[in-house]
Design an enzyme around this catalytic site. Structure first.
Site, PDB file in Angstrom:
ATOM      1  N   GLY A   2      41.180  -4.663  17.252  1.00 33.68           N
ATOM      2  CA  GLY A   2      41.464  -3.807  16.098  1.00 33.68           C
ATOM      3  C   GLY A   2      42.850  -3.164  16.124  1.00 33.68           C
ATOM      4  O   GLY A   2      43.131  -2.292  15.309  1.00 33.68           O
ATOM      5  N   LYS A  45      45.209 -10.329   1.975  1.00 35.83           N
ATOM      6  CA  LYS A  45      44.656  -9.479   0.929  1.00 35.83           C
ATOM      7  C   LYS A  45      43.683  -8.534   1.627  1.00 35.83           C
ATOM      8  O   LYS A  45      42.890  -8.951   2.467  1.00 35.83           O
ATOM      9  CB  LYS A  45      43.926 -10.400  -0.056  1.00 35.83           C
ATOM     10  CG  LYS A  45      43.194  -9.681  -1.144  1.00 35.83           C
ATOM     11  CD  LYS A  45      44.080  -9.550  -2.366  1.00 35.83           C
ATOM     12  CE  LYS A  45      43.453  -8.588  -3.363  1.00 35.83           C
ATOM     13  NZ  LYS A  45      44.432  -7.722  -4.014  1.00 35.83           N
ATOM     14  N   TYR A  46      43.765  -7.232   1.318  1.00 35.79           N
ATOM     15  CA  TYR A  46      42.855  -6.275   1.950  1.00 35.79           C
ATOM     16  C   TYR A  46      41.596  -6.171   1.093  1.00 35.79           C
ATOM     17  O   TYR A  46      41.658  -5.746  -0.067  1.00 35.79           O
ATOM     18  CB  TYR A  46      43.556  -4.911   2.061  1.00 35.79           C
ATOM     19  CG  TYR A  46      42.729  -3.866   2.760  1.00 35.79           C
ATOM     20  CD1 TYR A  46      42.447  -3.977   4.118  1.00 35.79           C
ATOM     21  CD2 TYR A  46      42.246  -2.753   2.078  1.00 35.79           C
ATOM     22  CE1 TYR A  46      41.690  -3.014   4.775  1.00 35.79           C
ATOM     23  CE2 TYR A  46      41.496  -1.785   2.729  1.00 35.79           C
ATOM     24  CZ  TYR A  46      41.217  -1.924   4.077  1.00 35.79           C
ATOM     25  OH  TYR A  46      40.477  -0.969   4.721  1.00 35.79           O
ATOM     26  N   HIS A  55      31.284  -7.406   7.554  1.00 37.58           N
ATOM     27  CA  HIS A  55      31.754  -8.280   8.628  1.00 37.58           C
ATOM     28  C   HIS A  55      30.561  -9.132   9.051  1.00 37.58           C
ATOM     29  O   HIS A  55      29.589  -8.618   9.593  1.00 37.58           O
ATOM     30  CB  HIS A  55      32.269  -7.440   9.811  1.00 37.58           C
ATOM     31  CG  HIS A  55      32.638  -8.258  11.017  1.00 37.58           C
ATOM     32  ND1 HIS A  55      33.923  -8.383  11.487  1.00 37.58           N
ATOM     33  CD2 HIS A  55      31.877  -9.014  11.839  1.00 37.58           C
ATOM     34  CE1 HIS A  55      33.938  -9.171  12.552  1.00 37.58           C
ATOM     35  NE2 HIS A  55      32.695  -9.572  12.787  1.00 37.58           N
ATOM     36  N   GLU A  59      34.405 -15.459  12.821  1.00 39.63           N
ATOM     37  CA  GLU A  59      34.256 -14.185  12.108  1.00 39.63           C
ATOM     38  C   GLU A  59      34.730 -14.290  10.665  1.00 39.63           C
ATOM     39  O   GLU A  59      35.799 -14.843  10.390  1.00 39.63           O
ATOM     40  CB  GLU A  59      35.048 -13.081  12.820  1.00 39.63           C
ATOM     41  CG  GLU A  59      34.554 -12.813  14.227  1.00 39.63           C
ATOM     42  CD  GLU A  59      35.098 -11.503  14.833  1.00 39.63           C
ATOM     43  OE1 GLU A  59      34.445 -10.970  15.731  1.00 39.63           O
ATOM     44  OE2 GLU A  59      36.176 -11.034  14.400  1.00 39.63           O
ATOM     45  N   GLU A 119      38.933 -14.668  11.965  1.00 40.81           N
ATOM     46  CA  GLU A 119      39.357 -15.139  13.286  1.00 40.81           C
ATOM     47  C   GLU A 119      38.191 -15.802  14.008  1.00 40.81           C
ATOM     48  O   GLU A 119      37.039 -15.694  13.586  1.00 40.81           O
ATOM     49  CB  GLU A 119      39.915 -13.990  14.140  1.00 40.81           C
ATOM     50  CG  GLU A 119      38.883 -12.967  14.551  1.00 40.81           C
ATOM     51  CD  GLU A 119      39.342 -12.104  15.732  1.00 40.81           C
ATOM     52  OE1 GLU A 119      40.270 -12.503  16.461  1.00 40.81           O
ATOM     53  OE2 GLU A 119      38.744 -11.043  15.930  1.00 40.81           O
ATOM     54  N   ARG A 121      34.651 -17.007  23.147  1.00 43.59           N
ATOM     55  CA  ARG A 121      33.961 -16.440  24.327  1.00 43.59           C
ATOM     56  C   ARG A 121      32.611 -15.905  23.877  1.00 43.59           C
ATOM     57  O   ARG A 121      32.297 -15.899  22.695  1.00 43.59           O
ATOM     58  CB  ARG A 121      34.798 -15.293  24.885  1.00 43.59           C
ATOM     59  CG  ARG A 121      35.097 -14.254  23.787  1.00 43.59           C
ATOM     60  CD  ARG A 121      35.676 -12.971  24.319  1.00 43.59           C
ATOM     61  NE  ARG A 121      36.234 -12.144  23.260  1.00 43.59           N
ATOM     62  CZ  ARG A 121      35.528 -11.343  22.477  1.00 43.59           C
ATOM     63  NH1 ARG A 121      34.219 -11.247  22.605  1.00 43.59           N
ATOM     64  NH2 ARG A 121      36.119 -10.632  21.536  1.00 43.59           N
ATOM     65  N   ARG A 156      25.830   0.150  20.569  1.00 37.20           N
ATOM     66  CA  ARG A 156      26.733   0.240  21.729  1.00 37.20           C
ATOM     67  C   ARG A 156      26.840   1.700  22.127  1.00 37.20           C
ATOM     68  O   ARG A 156      27.311   2.531  21.357  1.00 37.20           O
ATOM     69  CB  ARG A 156      28.124  -0.253  21.364  1.00 37.20           C
ATOM     70  CG  ARG A 156      28.161  -1.702  20.969  1.00 37.20           C
ATOM     71  CD  ARG A 156      29.614  -2.162  20.914  1.00 37.20           C
ATOM     72  NE  ARG A 156      29.713  -3.467  20.298  1.00 37.20           N
ATOM     73  CZ  ARG A 156      30.810  -4.203  20.326  1.00 37.20           C
ATOM     74  NH1 ARG A 156      31.898  -3.757  20.932  1.00 37.20           N
ATOM     75  NH2 ARG A 156      30.835  -5.385  19.741  1.00 37.20           N
TER      76      ARG A 156
END
Ligand code: ADP
Length: 448
Positions: free
Chosen positions: A165, A201-202, A208, A275, A287, A291, A337
């Site tokens: 990030g 482009k945002y 996600h 992703e 991306e 892994r 998490r």
């Protein structure tokens, strides 16, 4: 077949790999820094080798120290976990030169996906839909301005070598493009030693959604559905679930097939994650991670497979132990998490654990390297545990998570547990109606 593998990592993920190896009858070698001499992964492995002082650059990131540990202990293969050297193509190349097997994809595939511009070009060629953006790197402000005008504001400037990030800046109009461009570039330089940036482009309200894939390295590939990881703080995931609450079986099959075909065509070997941002029924590639991901347990829960075991098998040259038609979604799973951090600022809070009690019962899994009396060192990331629950459906998983969280005791340090107690009361979380910006807004309202 391997009879001994080395785990080039620490914390919960090192334990995760040790557990899979032990079930397969494979011996394990832990490596550790001097700060981790008392860590659980050192205690749980069959052997342990100290590889250097506390800073990770001198220990967990030290390629010579890890290769030496492998040679001294006679391990035939290395599992990198996530983070540290897991996506370092040079490391993989060096292992290839030393005839040590890397439990993961080839150096070439890591390189291809590690550079995000090359990754997007590769994705396009493989028929994967991508986020509209600049064609390649953006060298200067003038080019950034033209590209932004073409795609329309808002835009996001991202580091080609990015990860975690970092090095991402949003420009909402022409007046902030110059600052955003310069800041992204200097952050990229500082974080990755490479100041190349590109633009996208945002998207305003995407989710996600990431697809778990597995390649056998011989032209075969499958997908294991999606995980929704939209709940993020500073582009970092905090809560993940599978299946995605808004993804239909038809959408899963369609995007899953595209990803599985891409993996097969690449000749990719092992676990990977493709992703996407998902908005208005469309998927946009951002991306690929070459892994195992932190959030892999939710996928394991709904498909009943052991992804680490599968990684080891593929590295041994064995075929995948499942076919696409064996992979049927069963129920719903959620992971949270838990970090040793002090709210509301999320400042790291290392220290001694005075009391630790792990929740249990049907459908509850806690992946953590904590124990009573353990001292969390200040040198590494603040993830101290992942609580994963599985239920027959999302509602059952949510109530199980509330119940399990109520049983968890971590005393001695501040943790992010109170955040989850609060989130699990929120109607949007309960309904699954959140996007990637939801948590930041919620934190501002509730903890700002
Ligand atoms: P990193 O490798 O640093 O994790 P990613 O490209 O995976 O970077 O992006 C991380 C997060 O940043 C995404 O999950 C999303 O929340 C946000 N993001 C990235 N690209 C975009 C975009 N084009 N529009 C909106 N949000 C984005």
């Amino acid at each position: 077949m391997f009879d001994k593998i080395l785990i080039a990592n620490r914390g919960e993920i090192a334990l995760r790999v040790i557990r899979a190896a032990r079930e397969m009858g494979i011996k394990t070698v832990a490596v550790h820094s001097t700060a981790d001499a008392d860590a659980m992964h050192v205690r749980m492995a069959d052997e342990a080798v100290c590889i250097g002082p506390p800073p990770s650059t001198d220990s967990y990131l030290s390629v010579p120290a890890i290769v030496a540990a492998c040679e001294i202990s006679g391990a035939q293969a290395i599992h990198p976990g996530y983070g540290f050297l897991s996506e370092n193509a040079n490391f993989v190349q060096i292992l290839e030169d030393h005839k040590i097997t890397f439990i993961g994809p080839s150096a070439e595939h890591i390189r291809q996906m590690g550079d995000k511009i090359t990754a997007k070009e590769t994705a396009l060629k493989l028929g994967i839909p991508v986020v509209p953006g600049s064609a390649g790197g953006v060298p200067d402000v003038a080019t950034a301005r033209t590209a932004a005008a073409d795609m329309g504001y808002p835009v996001i400037i991202k580091a080609t070598a990015g990860g975690g990030g970092r090095g991402m800046k949003v420009a909402t109009s022409e007046k902030d493009i110059e600052t955003a461009f310069r800041t992204a570039r200097s952050e990229a330089k500082a974080a990755f030693g490479n100041d190349e940036v590109y633009m996208e482009k945002y998207l305003q309200k995407p989710r996600h959604i990431e697809i778990q894939v597995f390649g056998d390295g011989k032209g075969g590939g499958v997908h294991l559905g999606e995980r929704d990881c939209s709940l993020q703080r500073r582009h970092q995931k905090v809560f993940e679930e599978a299946p995605g609450p808004v993804i239909t079986p038809e959408e899963r099959a369609r995007i899953g097939r595209i990803c599985a075909n891409a993996i097969a065509e690449m000749g990719y070997s092992g676990a990977g994650t493709i992703e996407f941002l998902y908005e208005d029924g469309e998927f946009y590639f951002i991306e690929m991670n070459t892994r195992l991901q932190v959030e892999h347990p939710v996928t394991e829960a709904i498909f009943g497979v052991d992804l680490v075991r599968e990684q080891i098998r593929v590295a041994e040259g064995l075929p995948l132990s499942f076919t696409q038609s064996d992979l049927v979604v069963n129920g719903a799973a959620i992971e949270i998490r838990i970090n040793a951090e002090r709210l509301p600022n999320f400042s790291p809070c290392p220290g001694k654990i005075t009391q630790y009690h792990v929740p249990g019962g049907l459908g509850v899994r806690m992946d953590s390297a904590l124990y009573d009396g353990y001292t969390i060192p200040p040198y590494y990331d603040s993830l101290i545990g992942k609580l994963i629950v599985h239920g027959r459906d999302r509602a059952e998983a949510l109530s199980r998570l509330q119940r399990a969280l109520g049983e968890l005791i971590v005393d001695g340090v501040d943790t992010t547990v109170p955040l989850f107690h609060a989130l699990l009361q929120d109607p949007d979380i309960l309904a699954g109606t959140y996007d990637i910006h939801w948590l930041e807004r919620w934190l501002e309202t509730n903890m700002g």
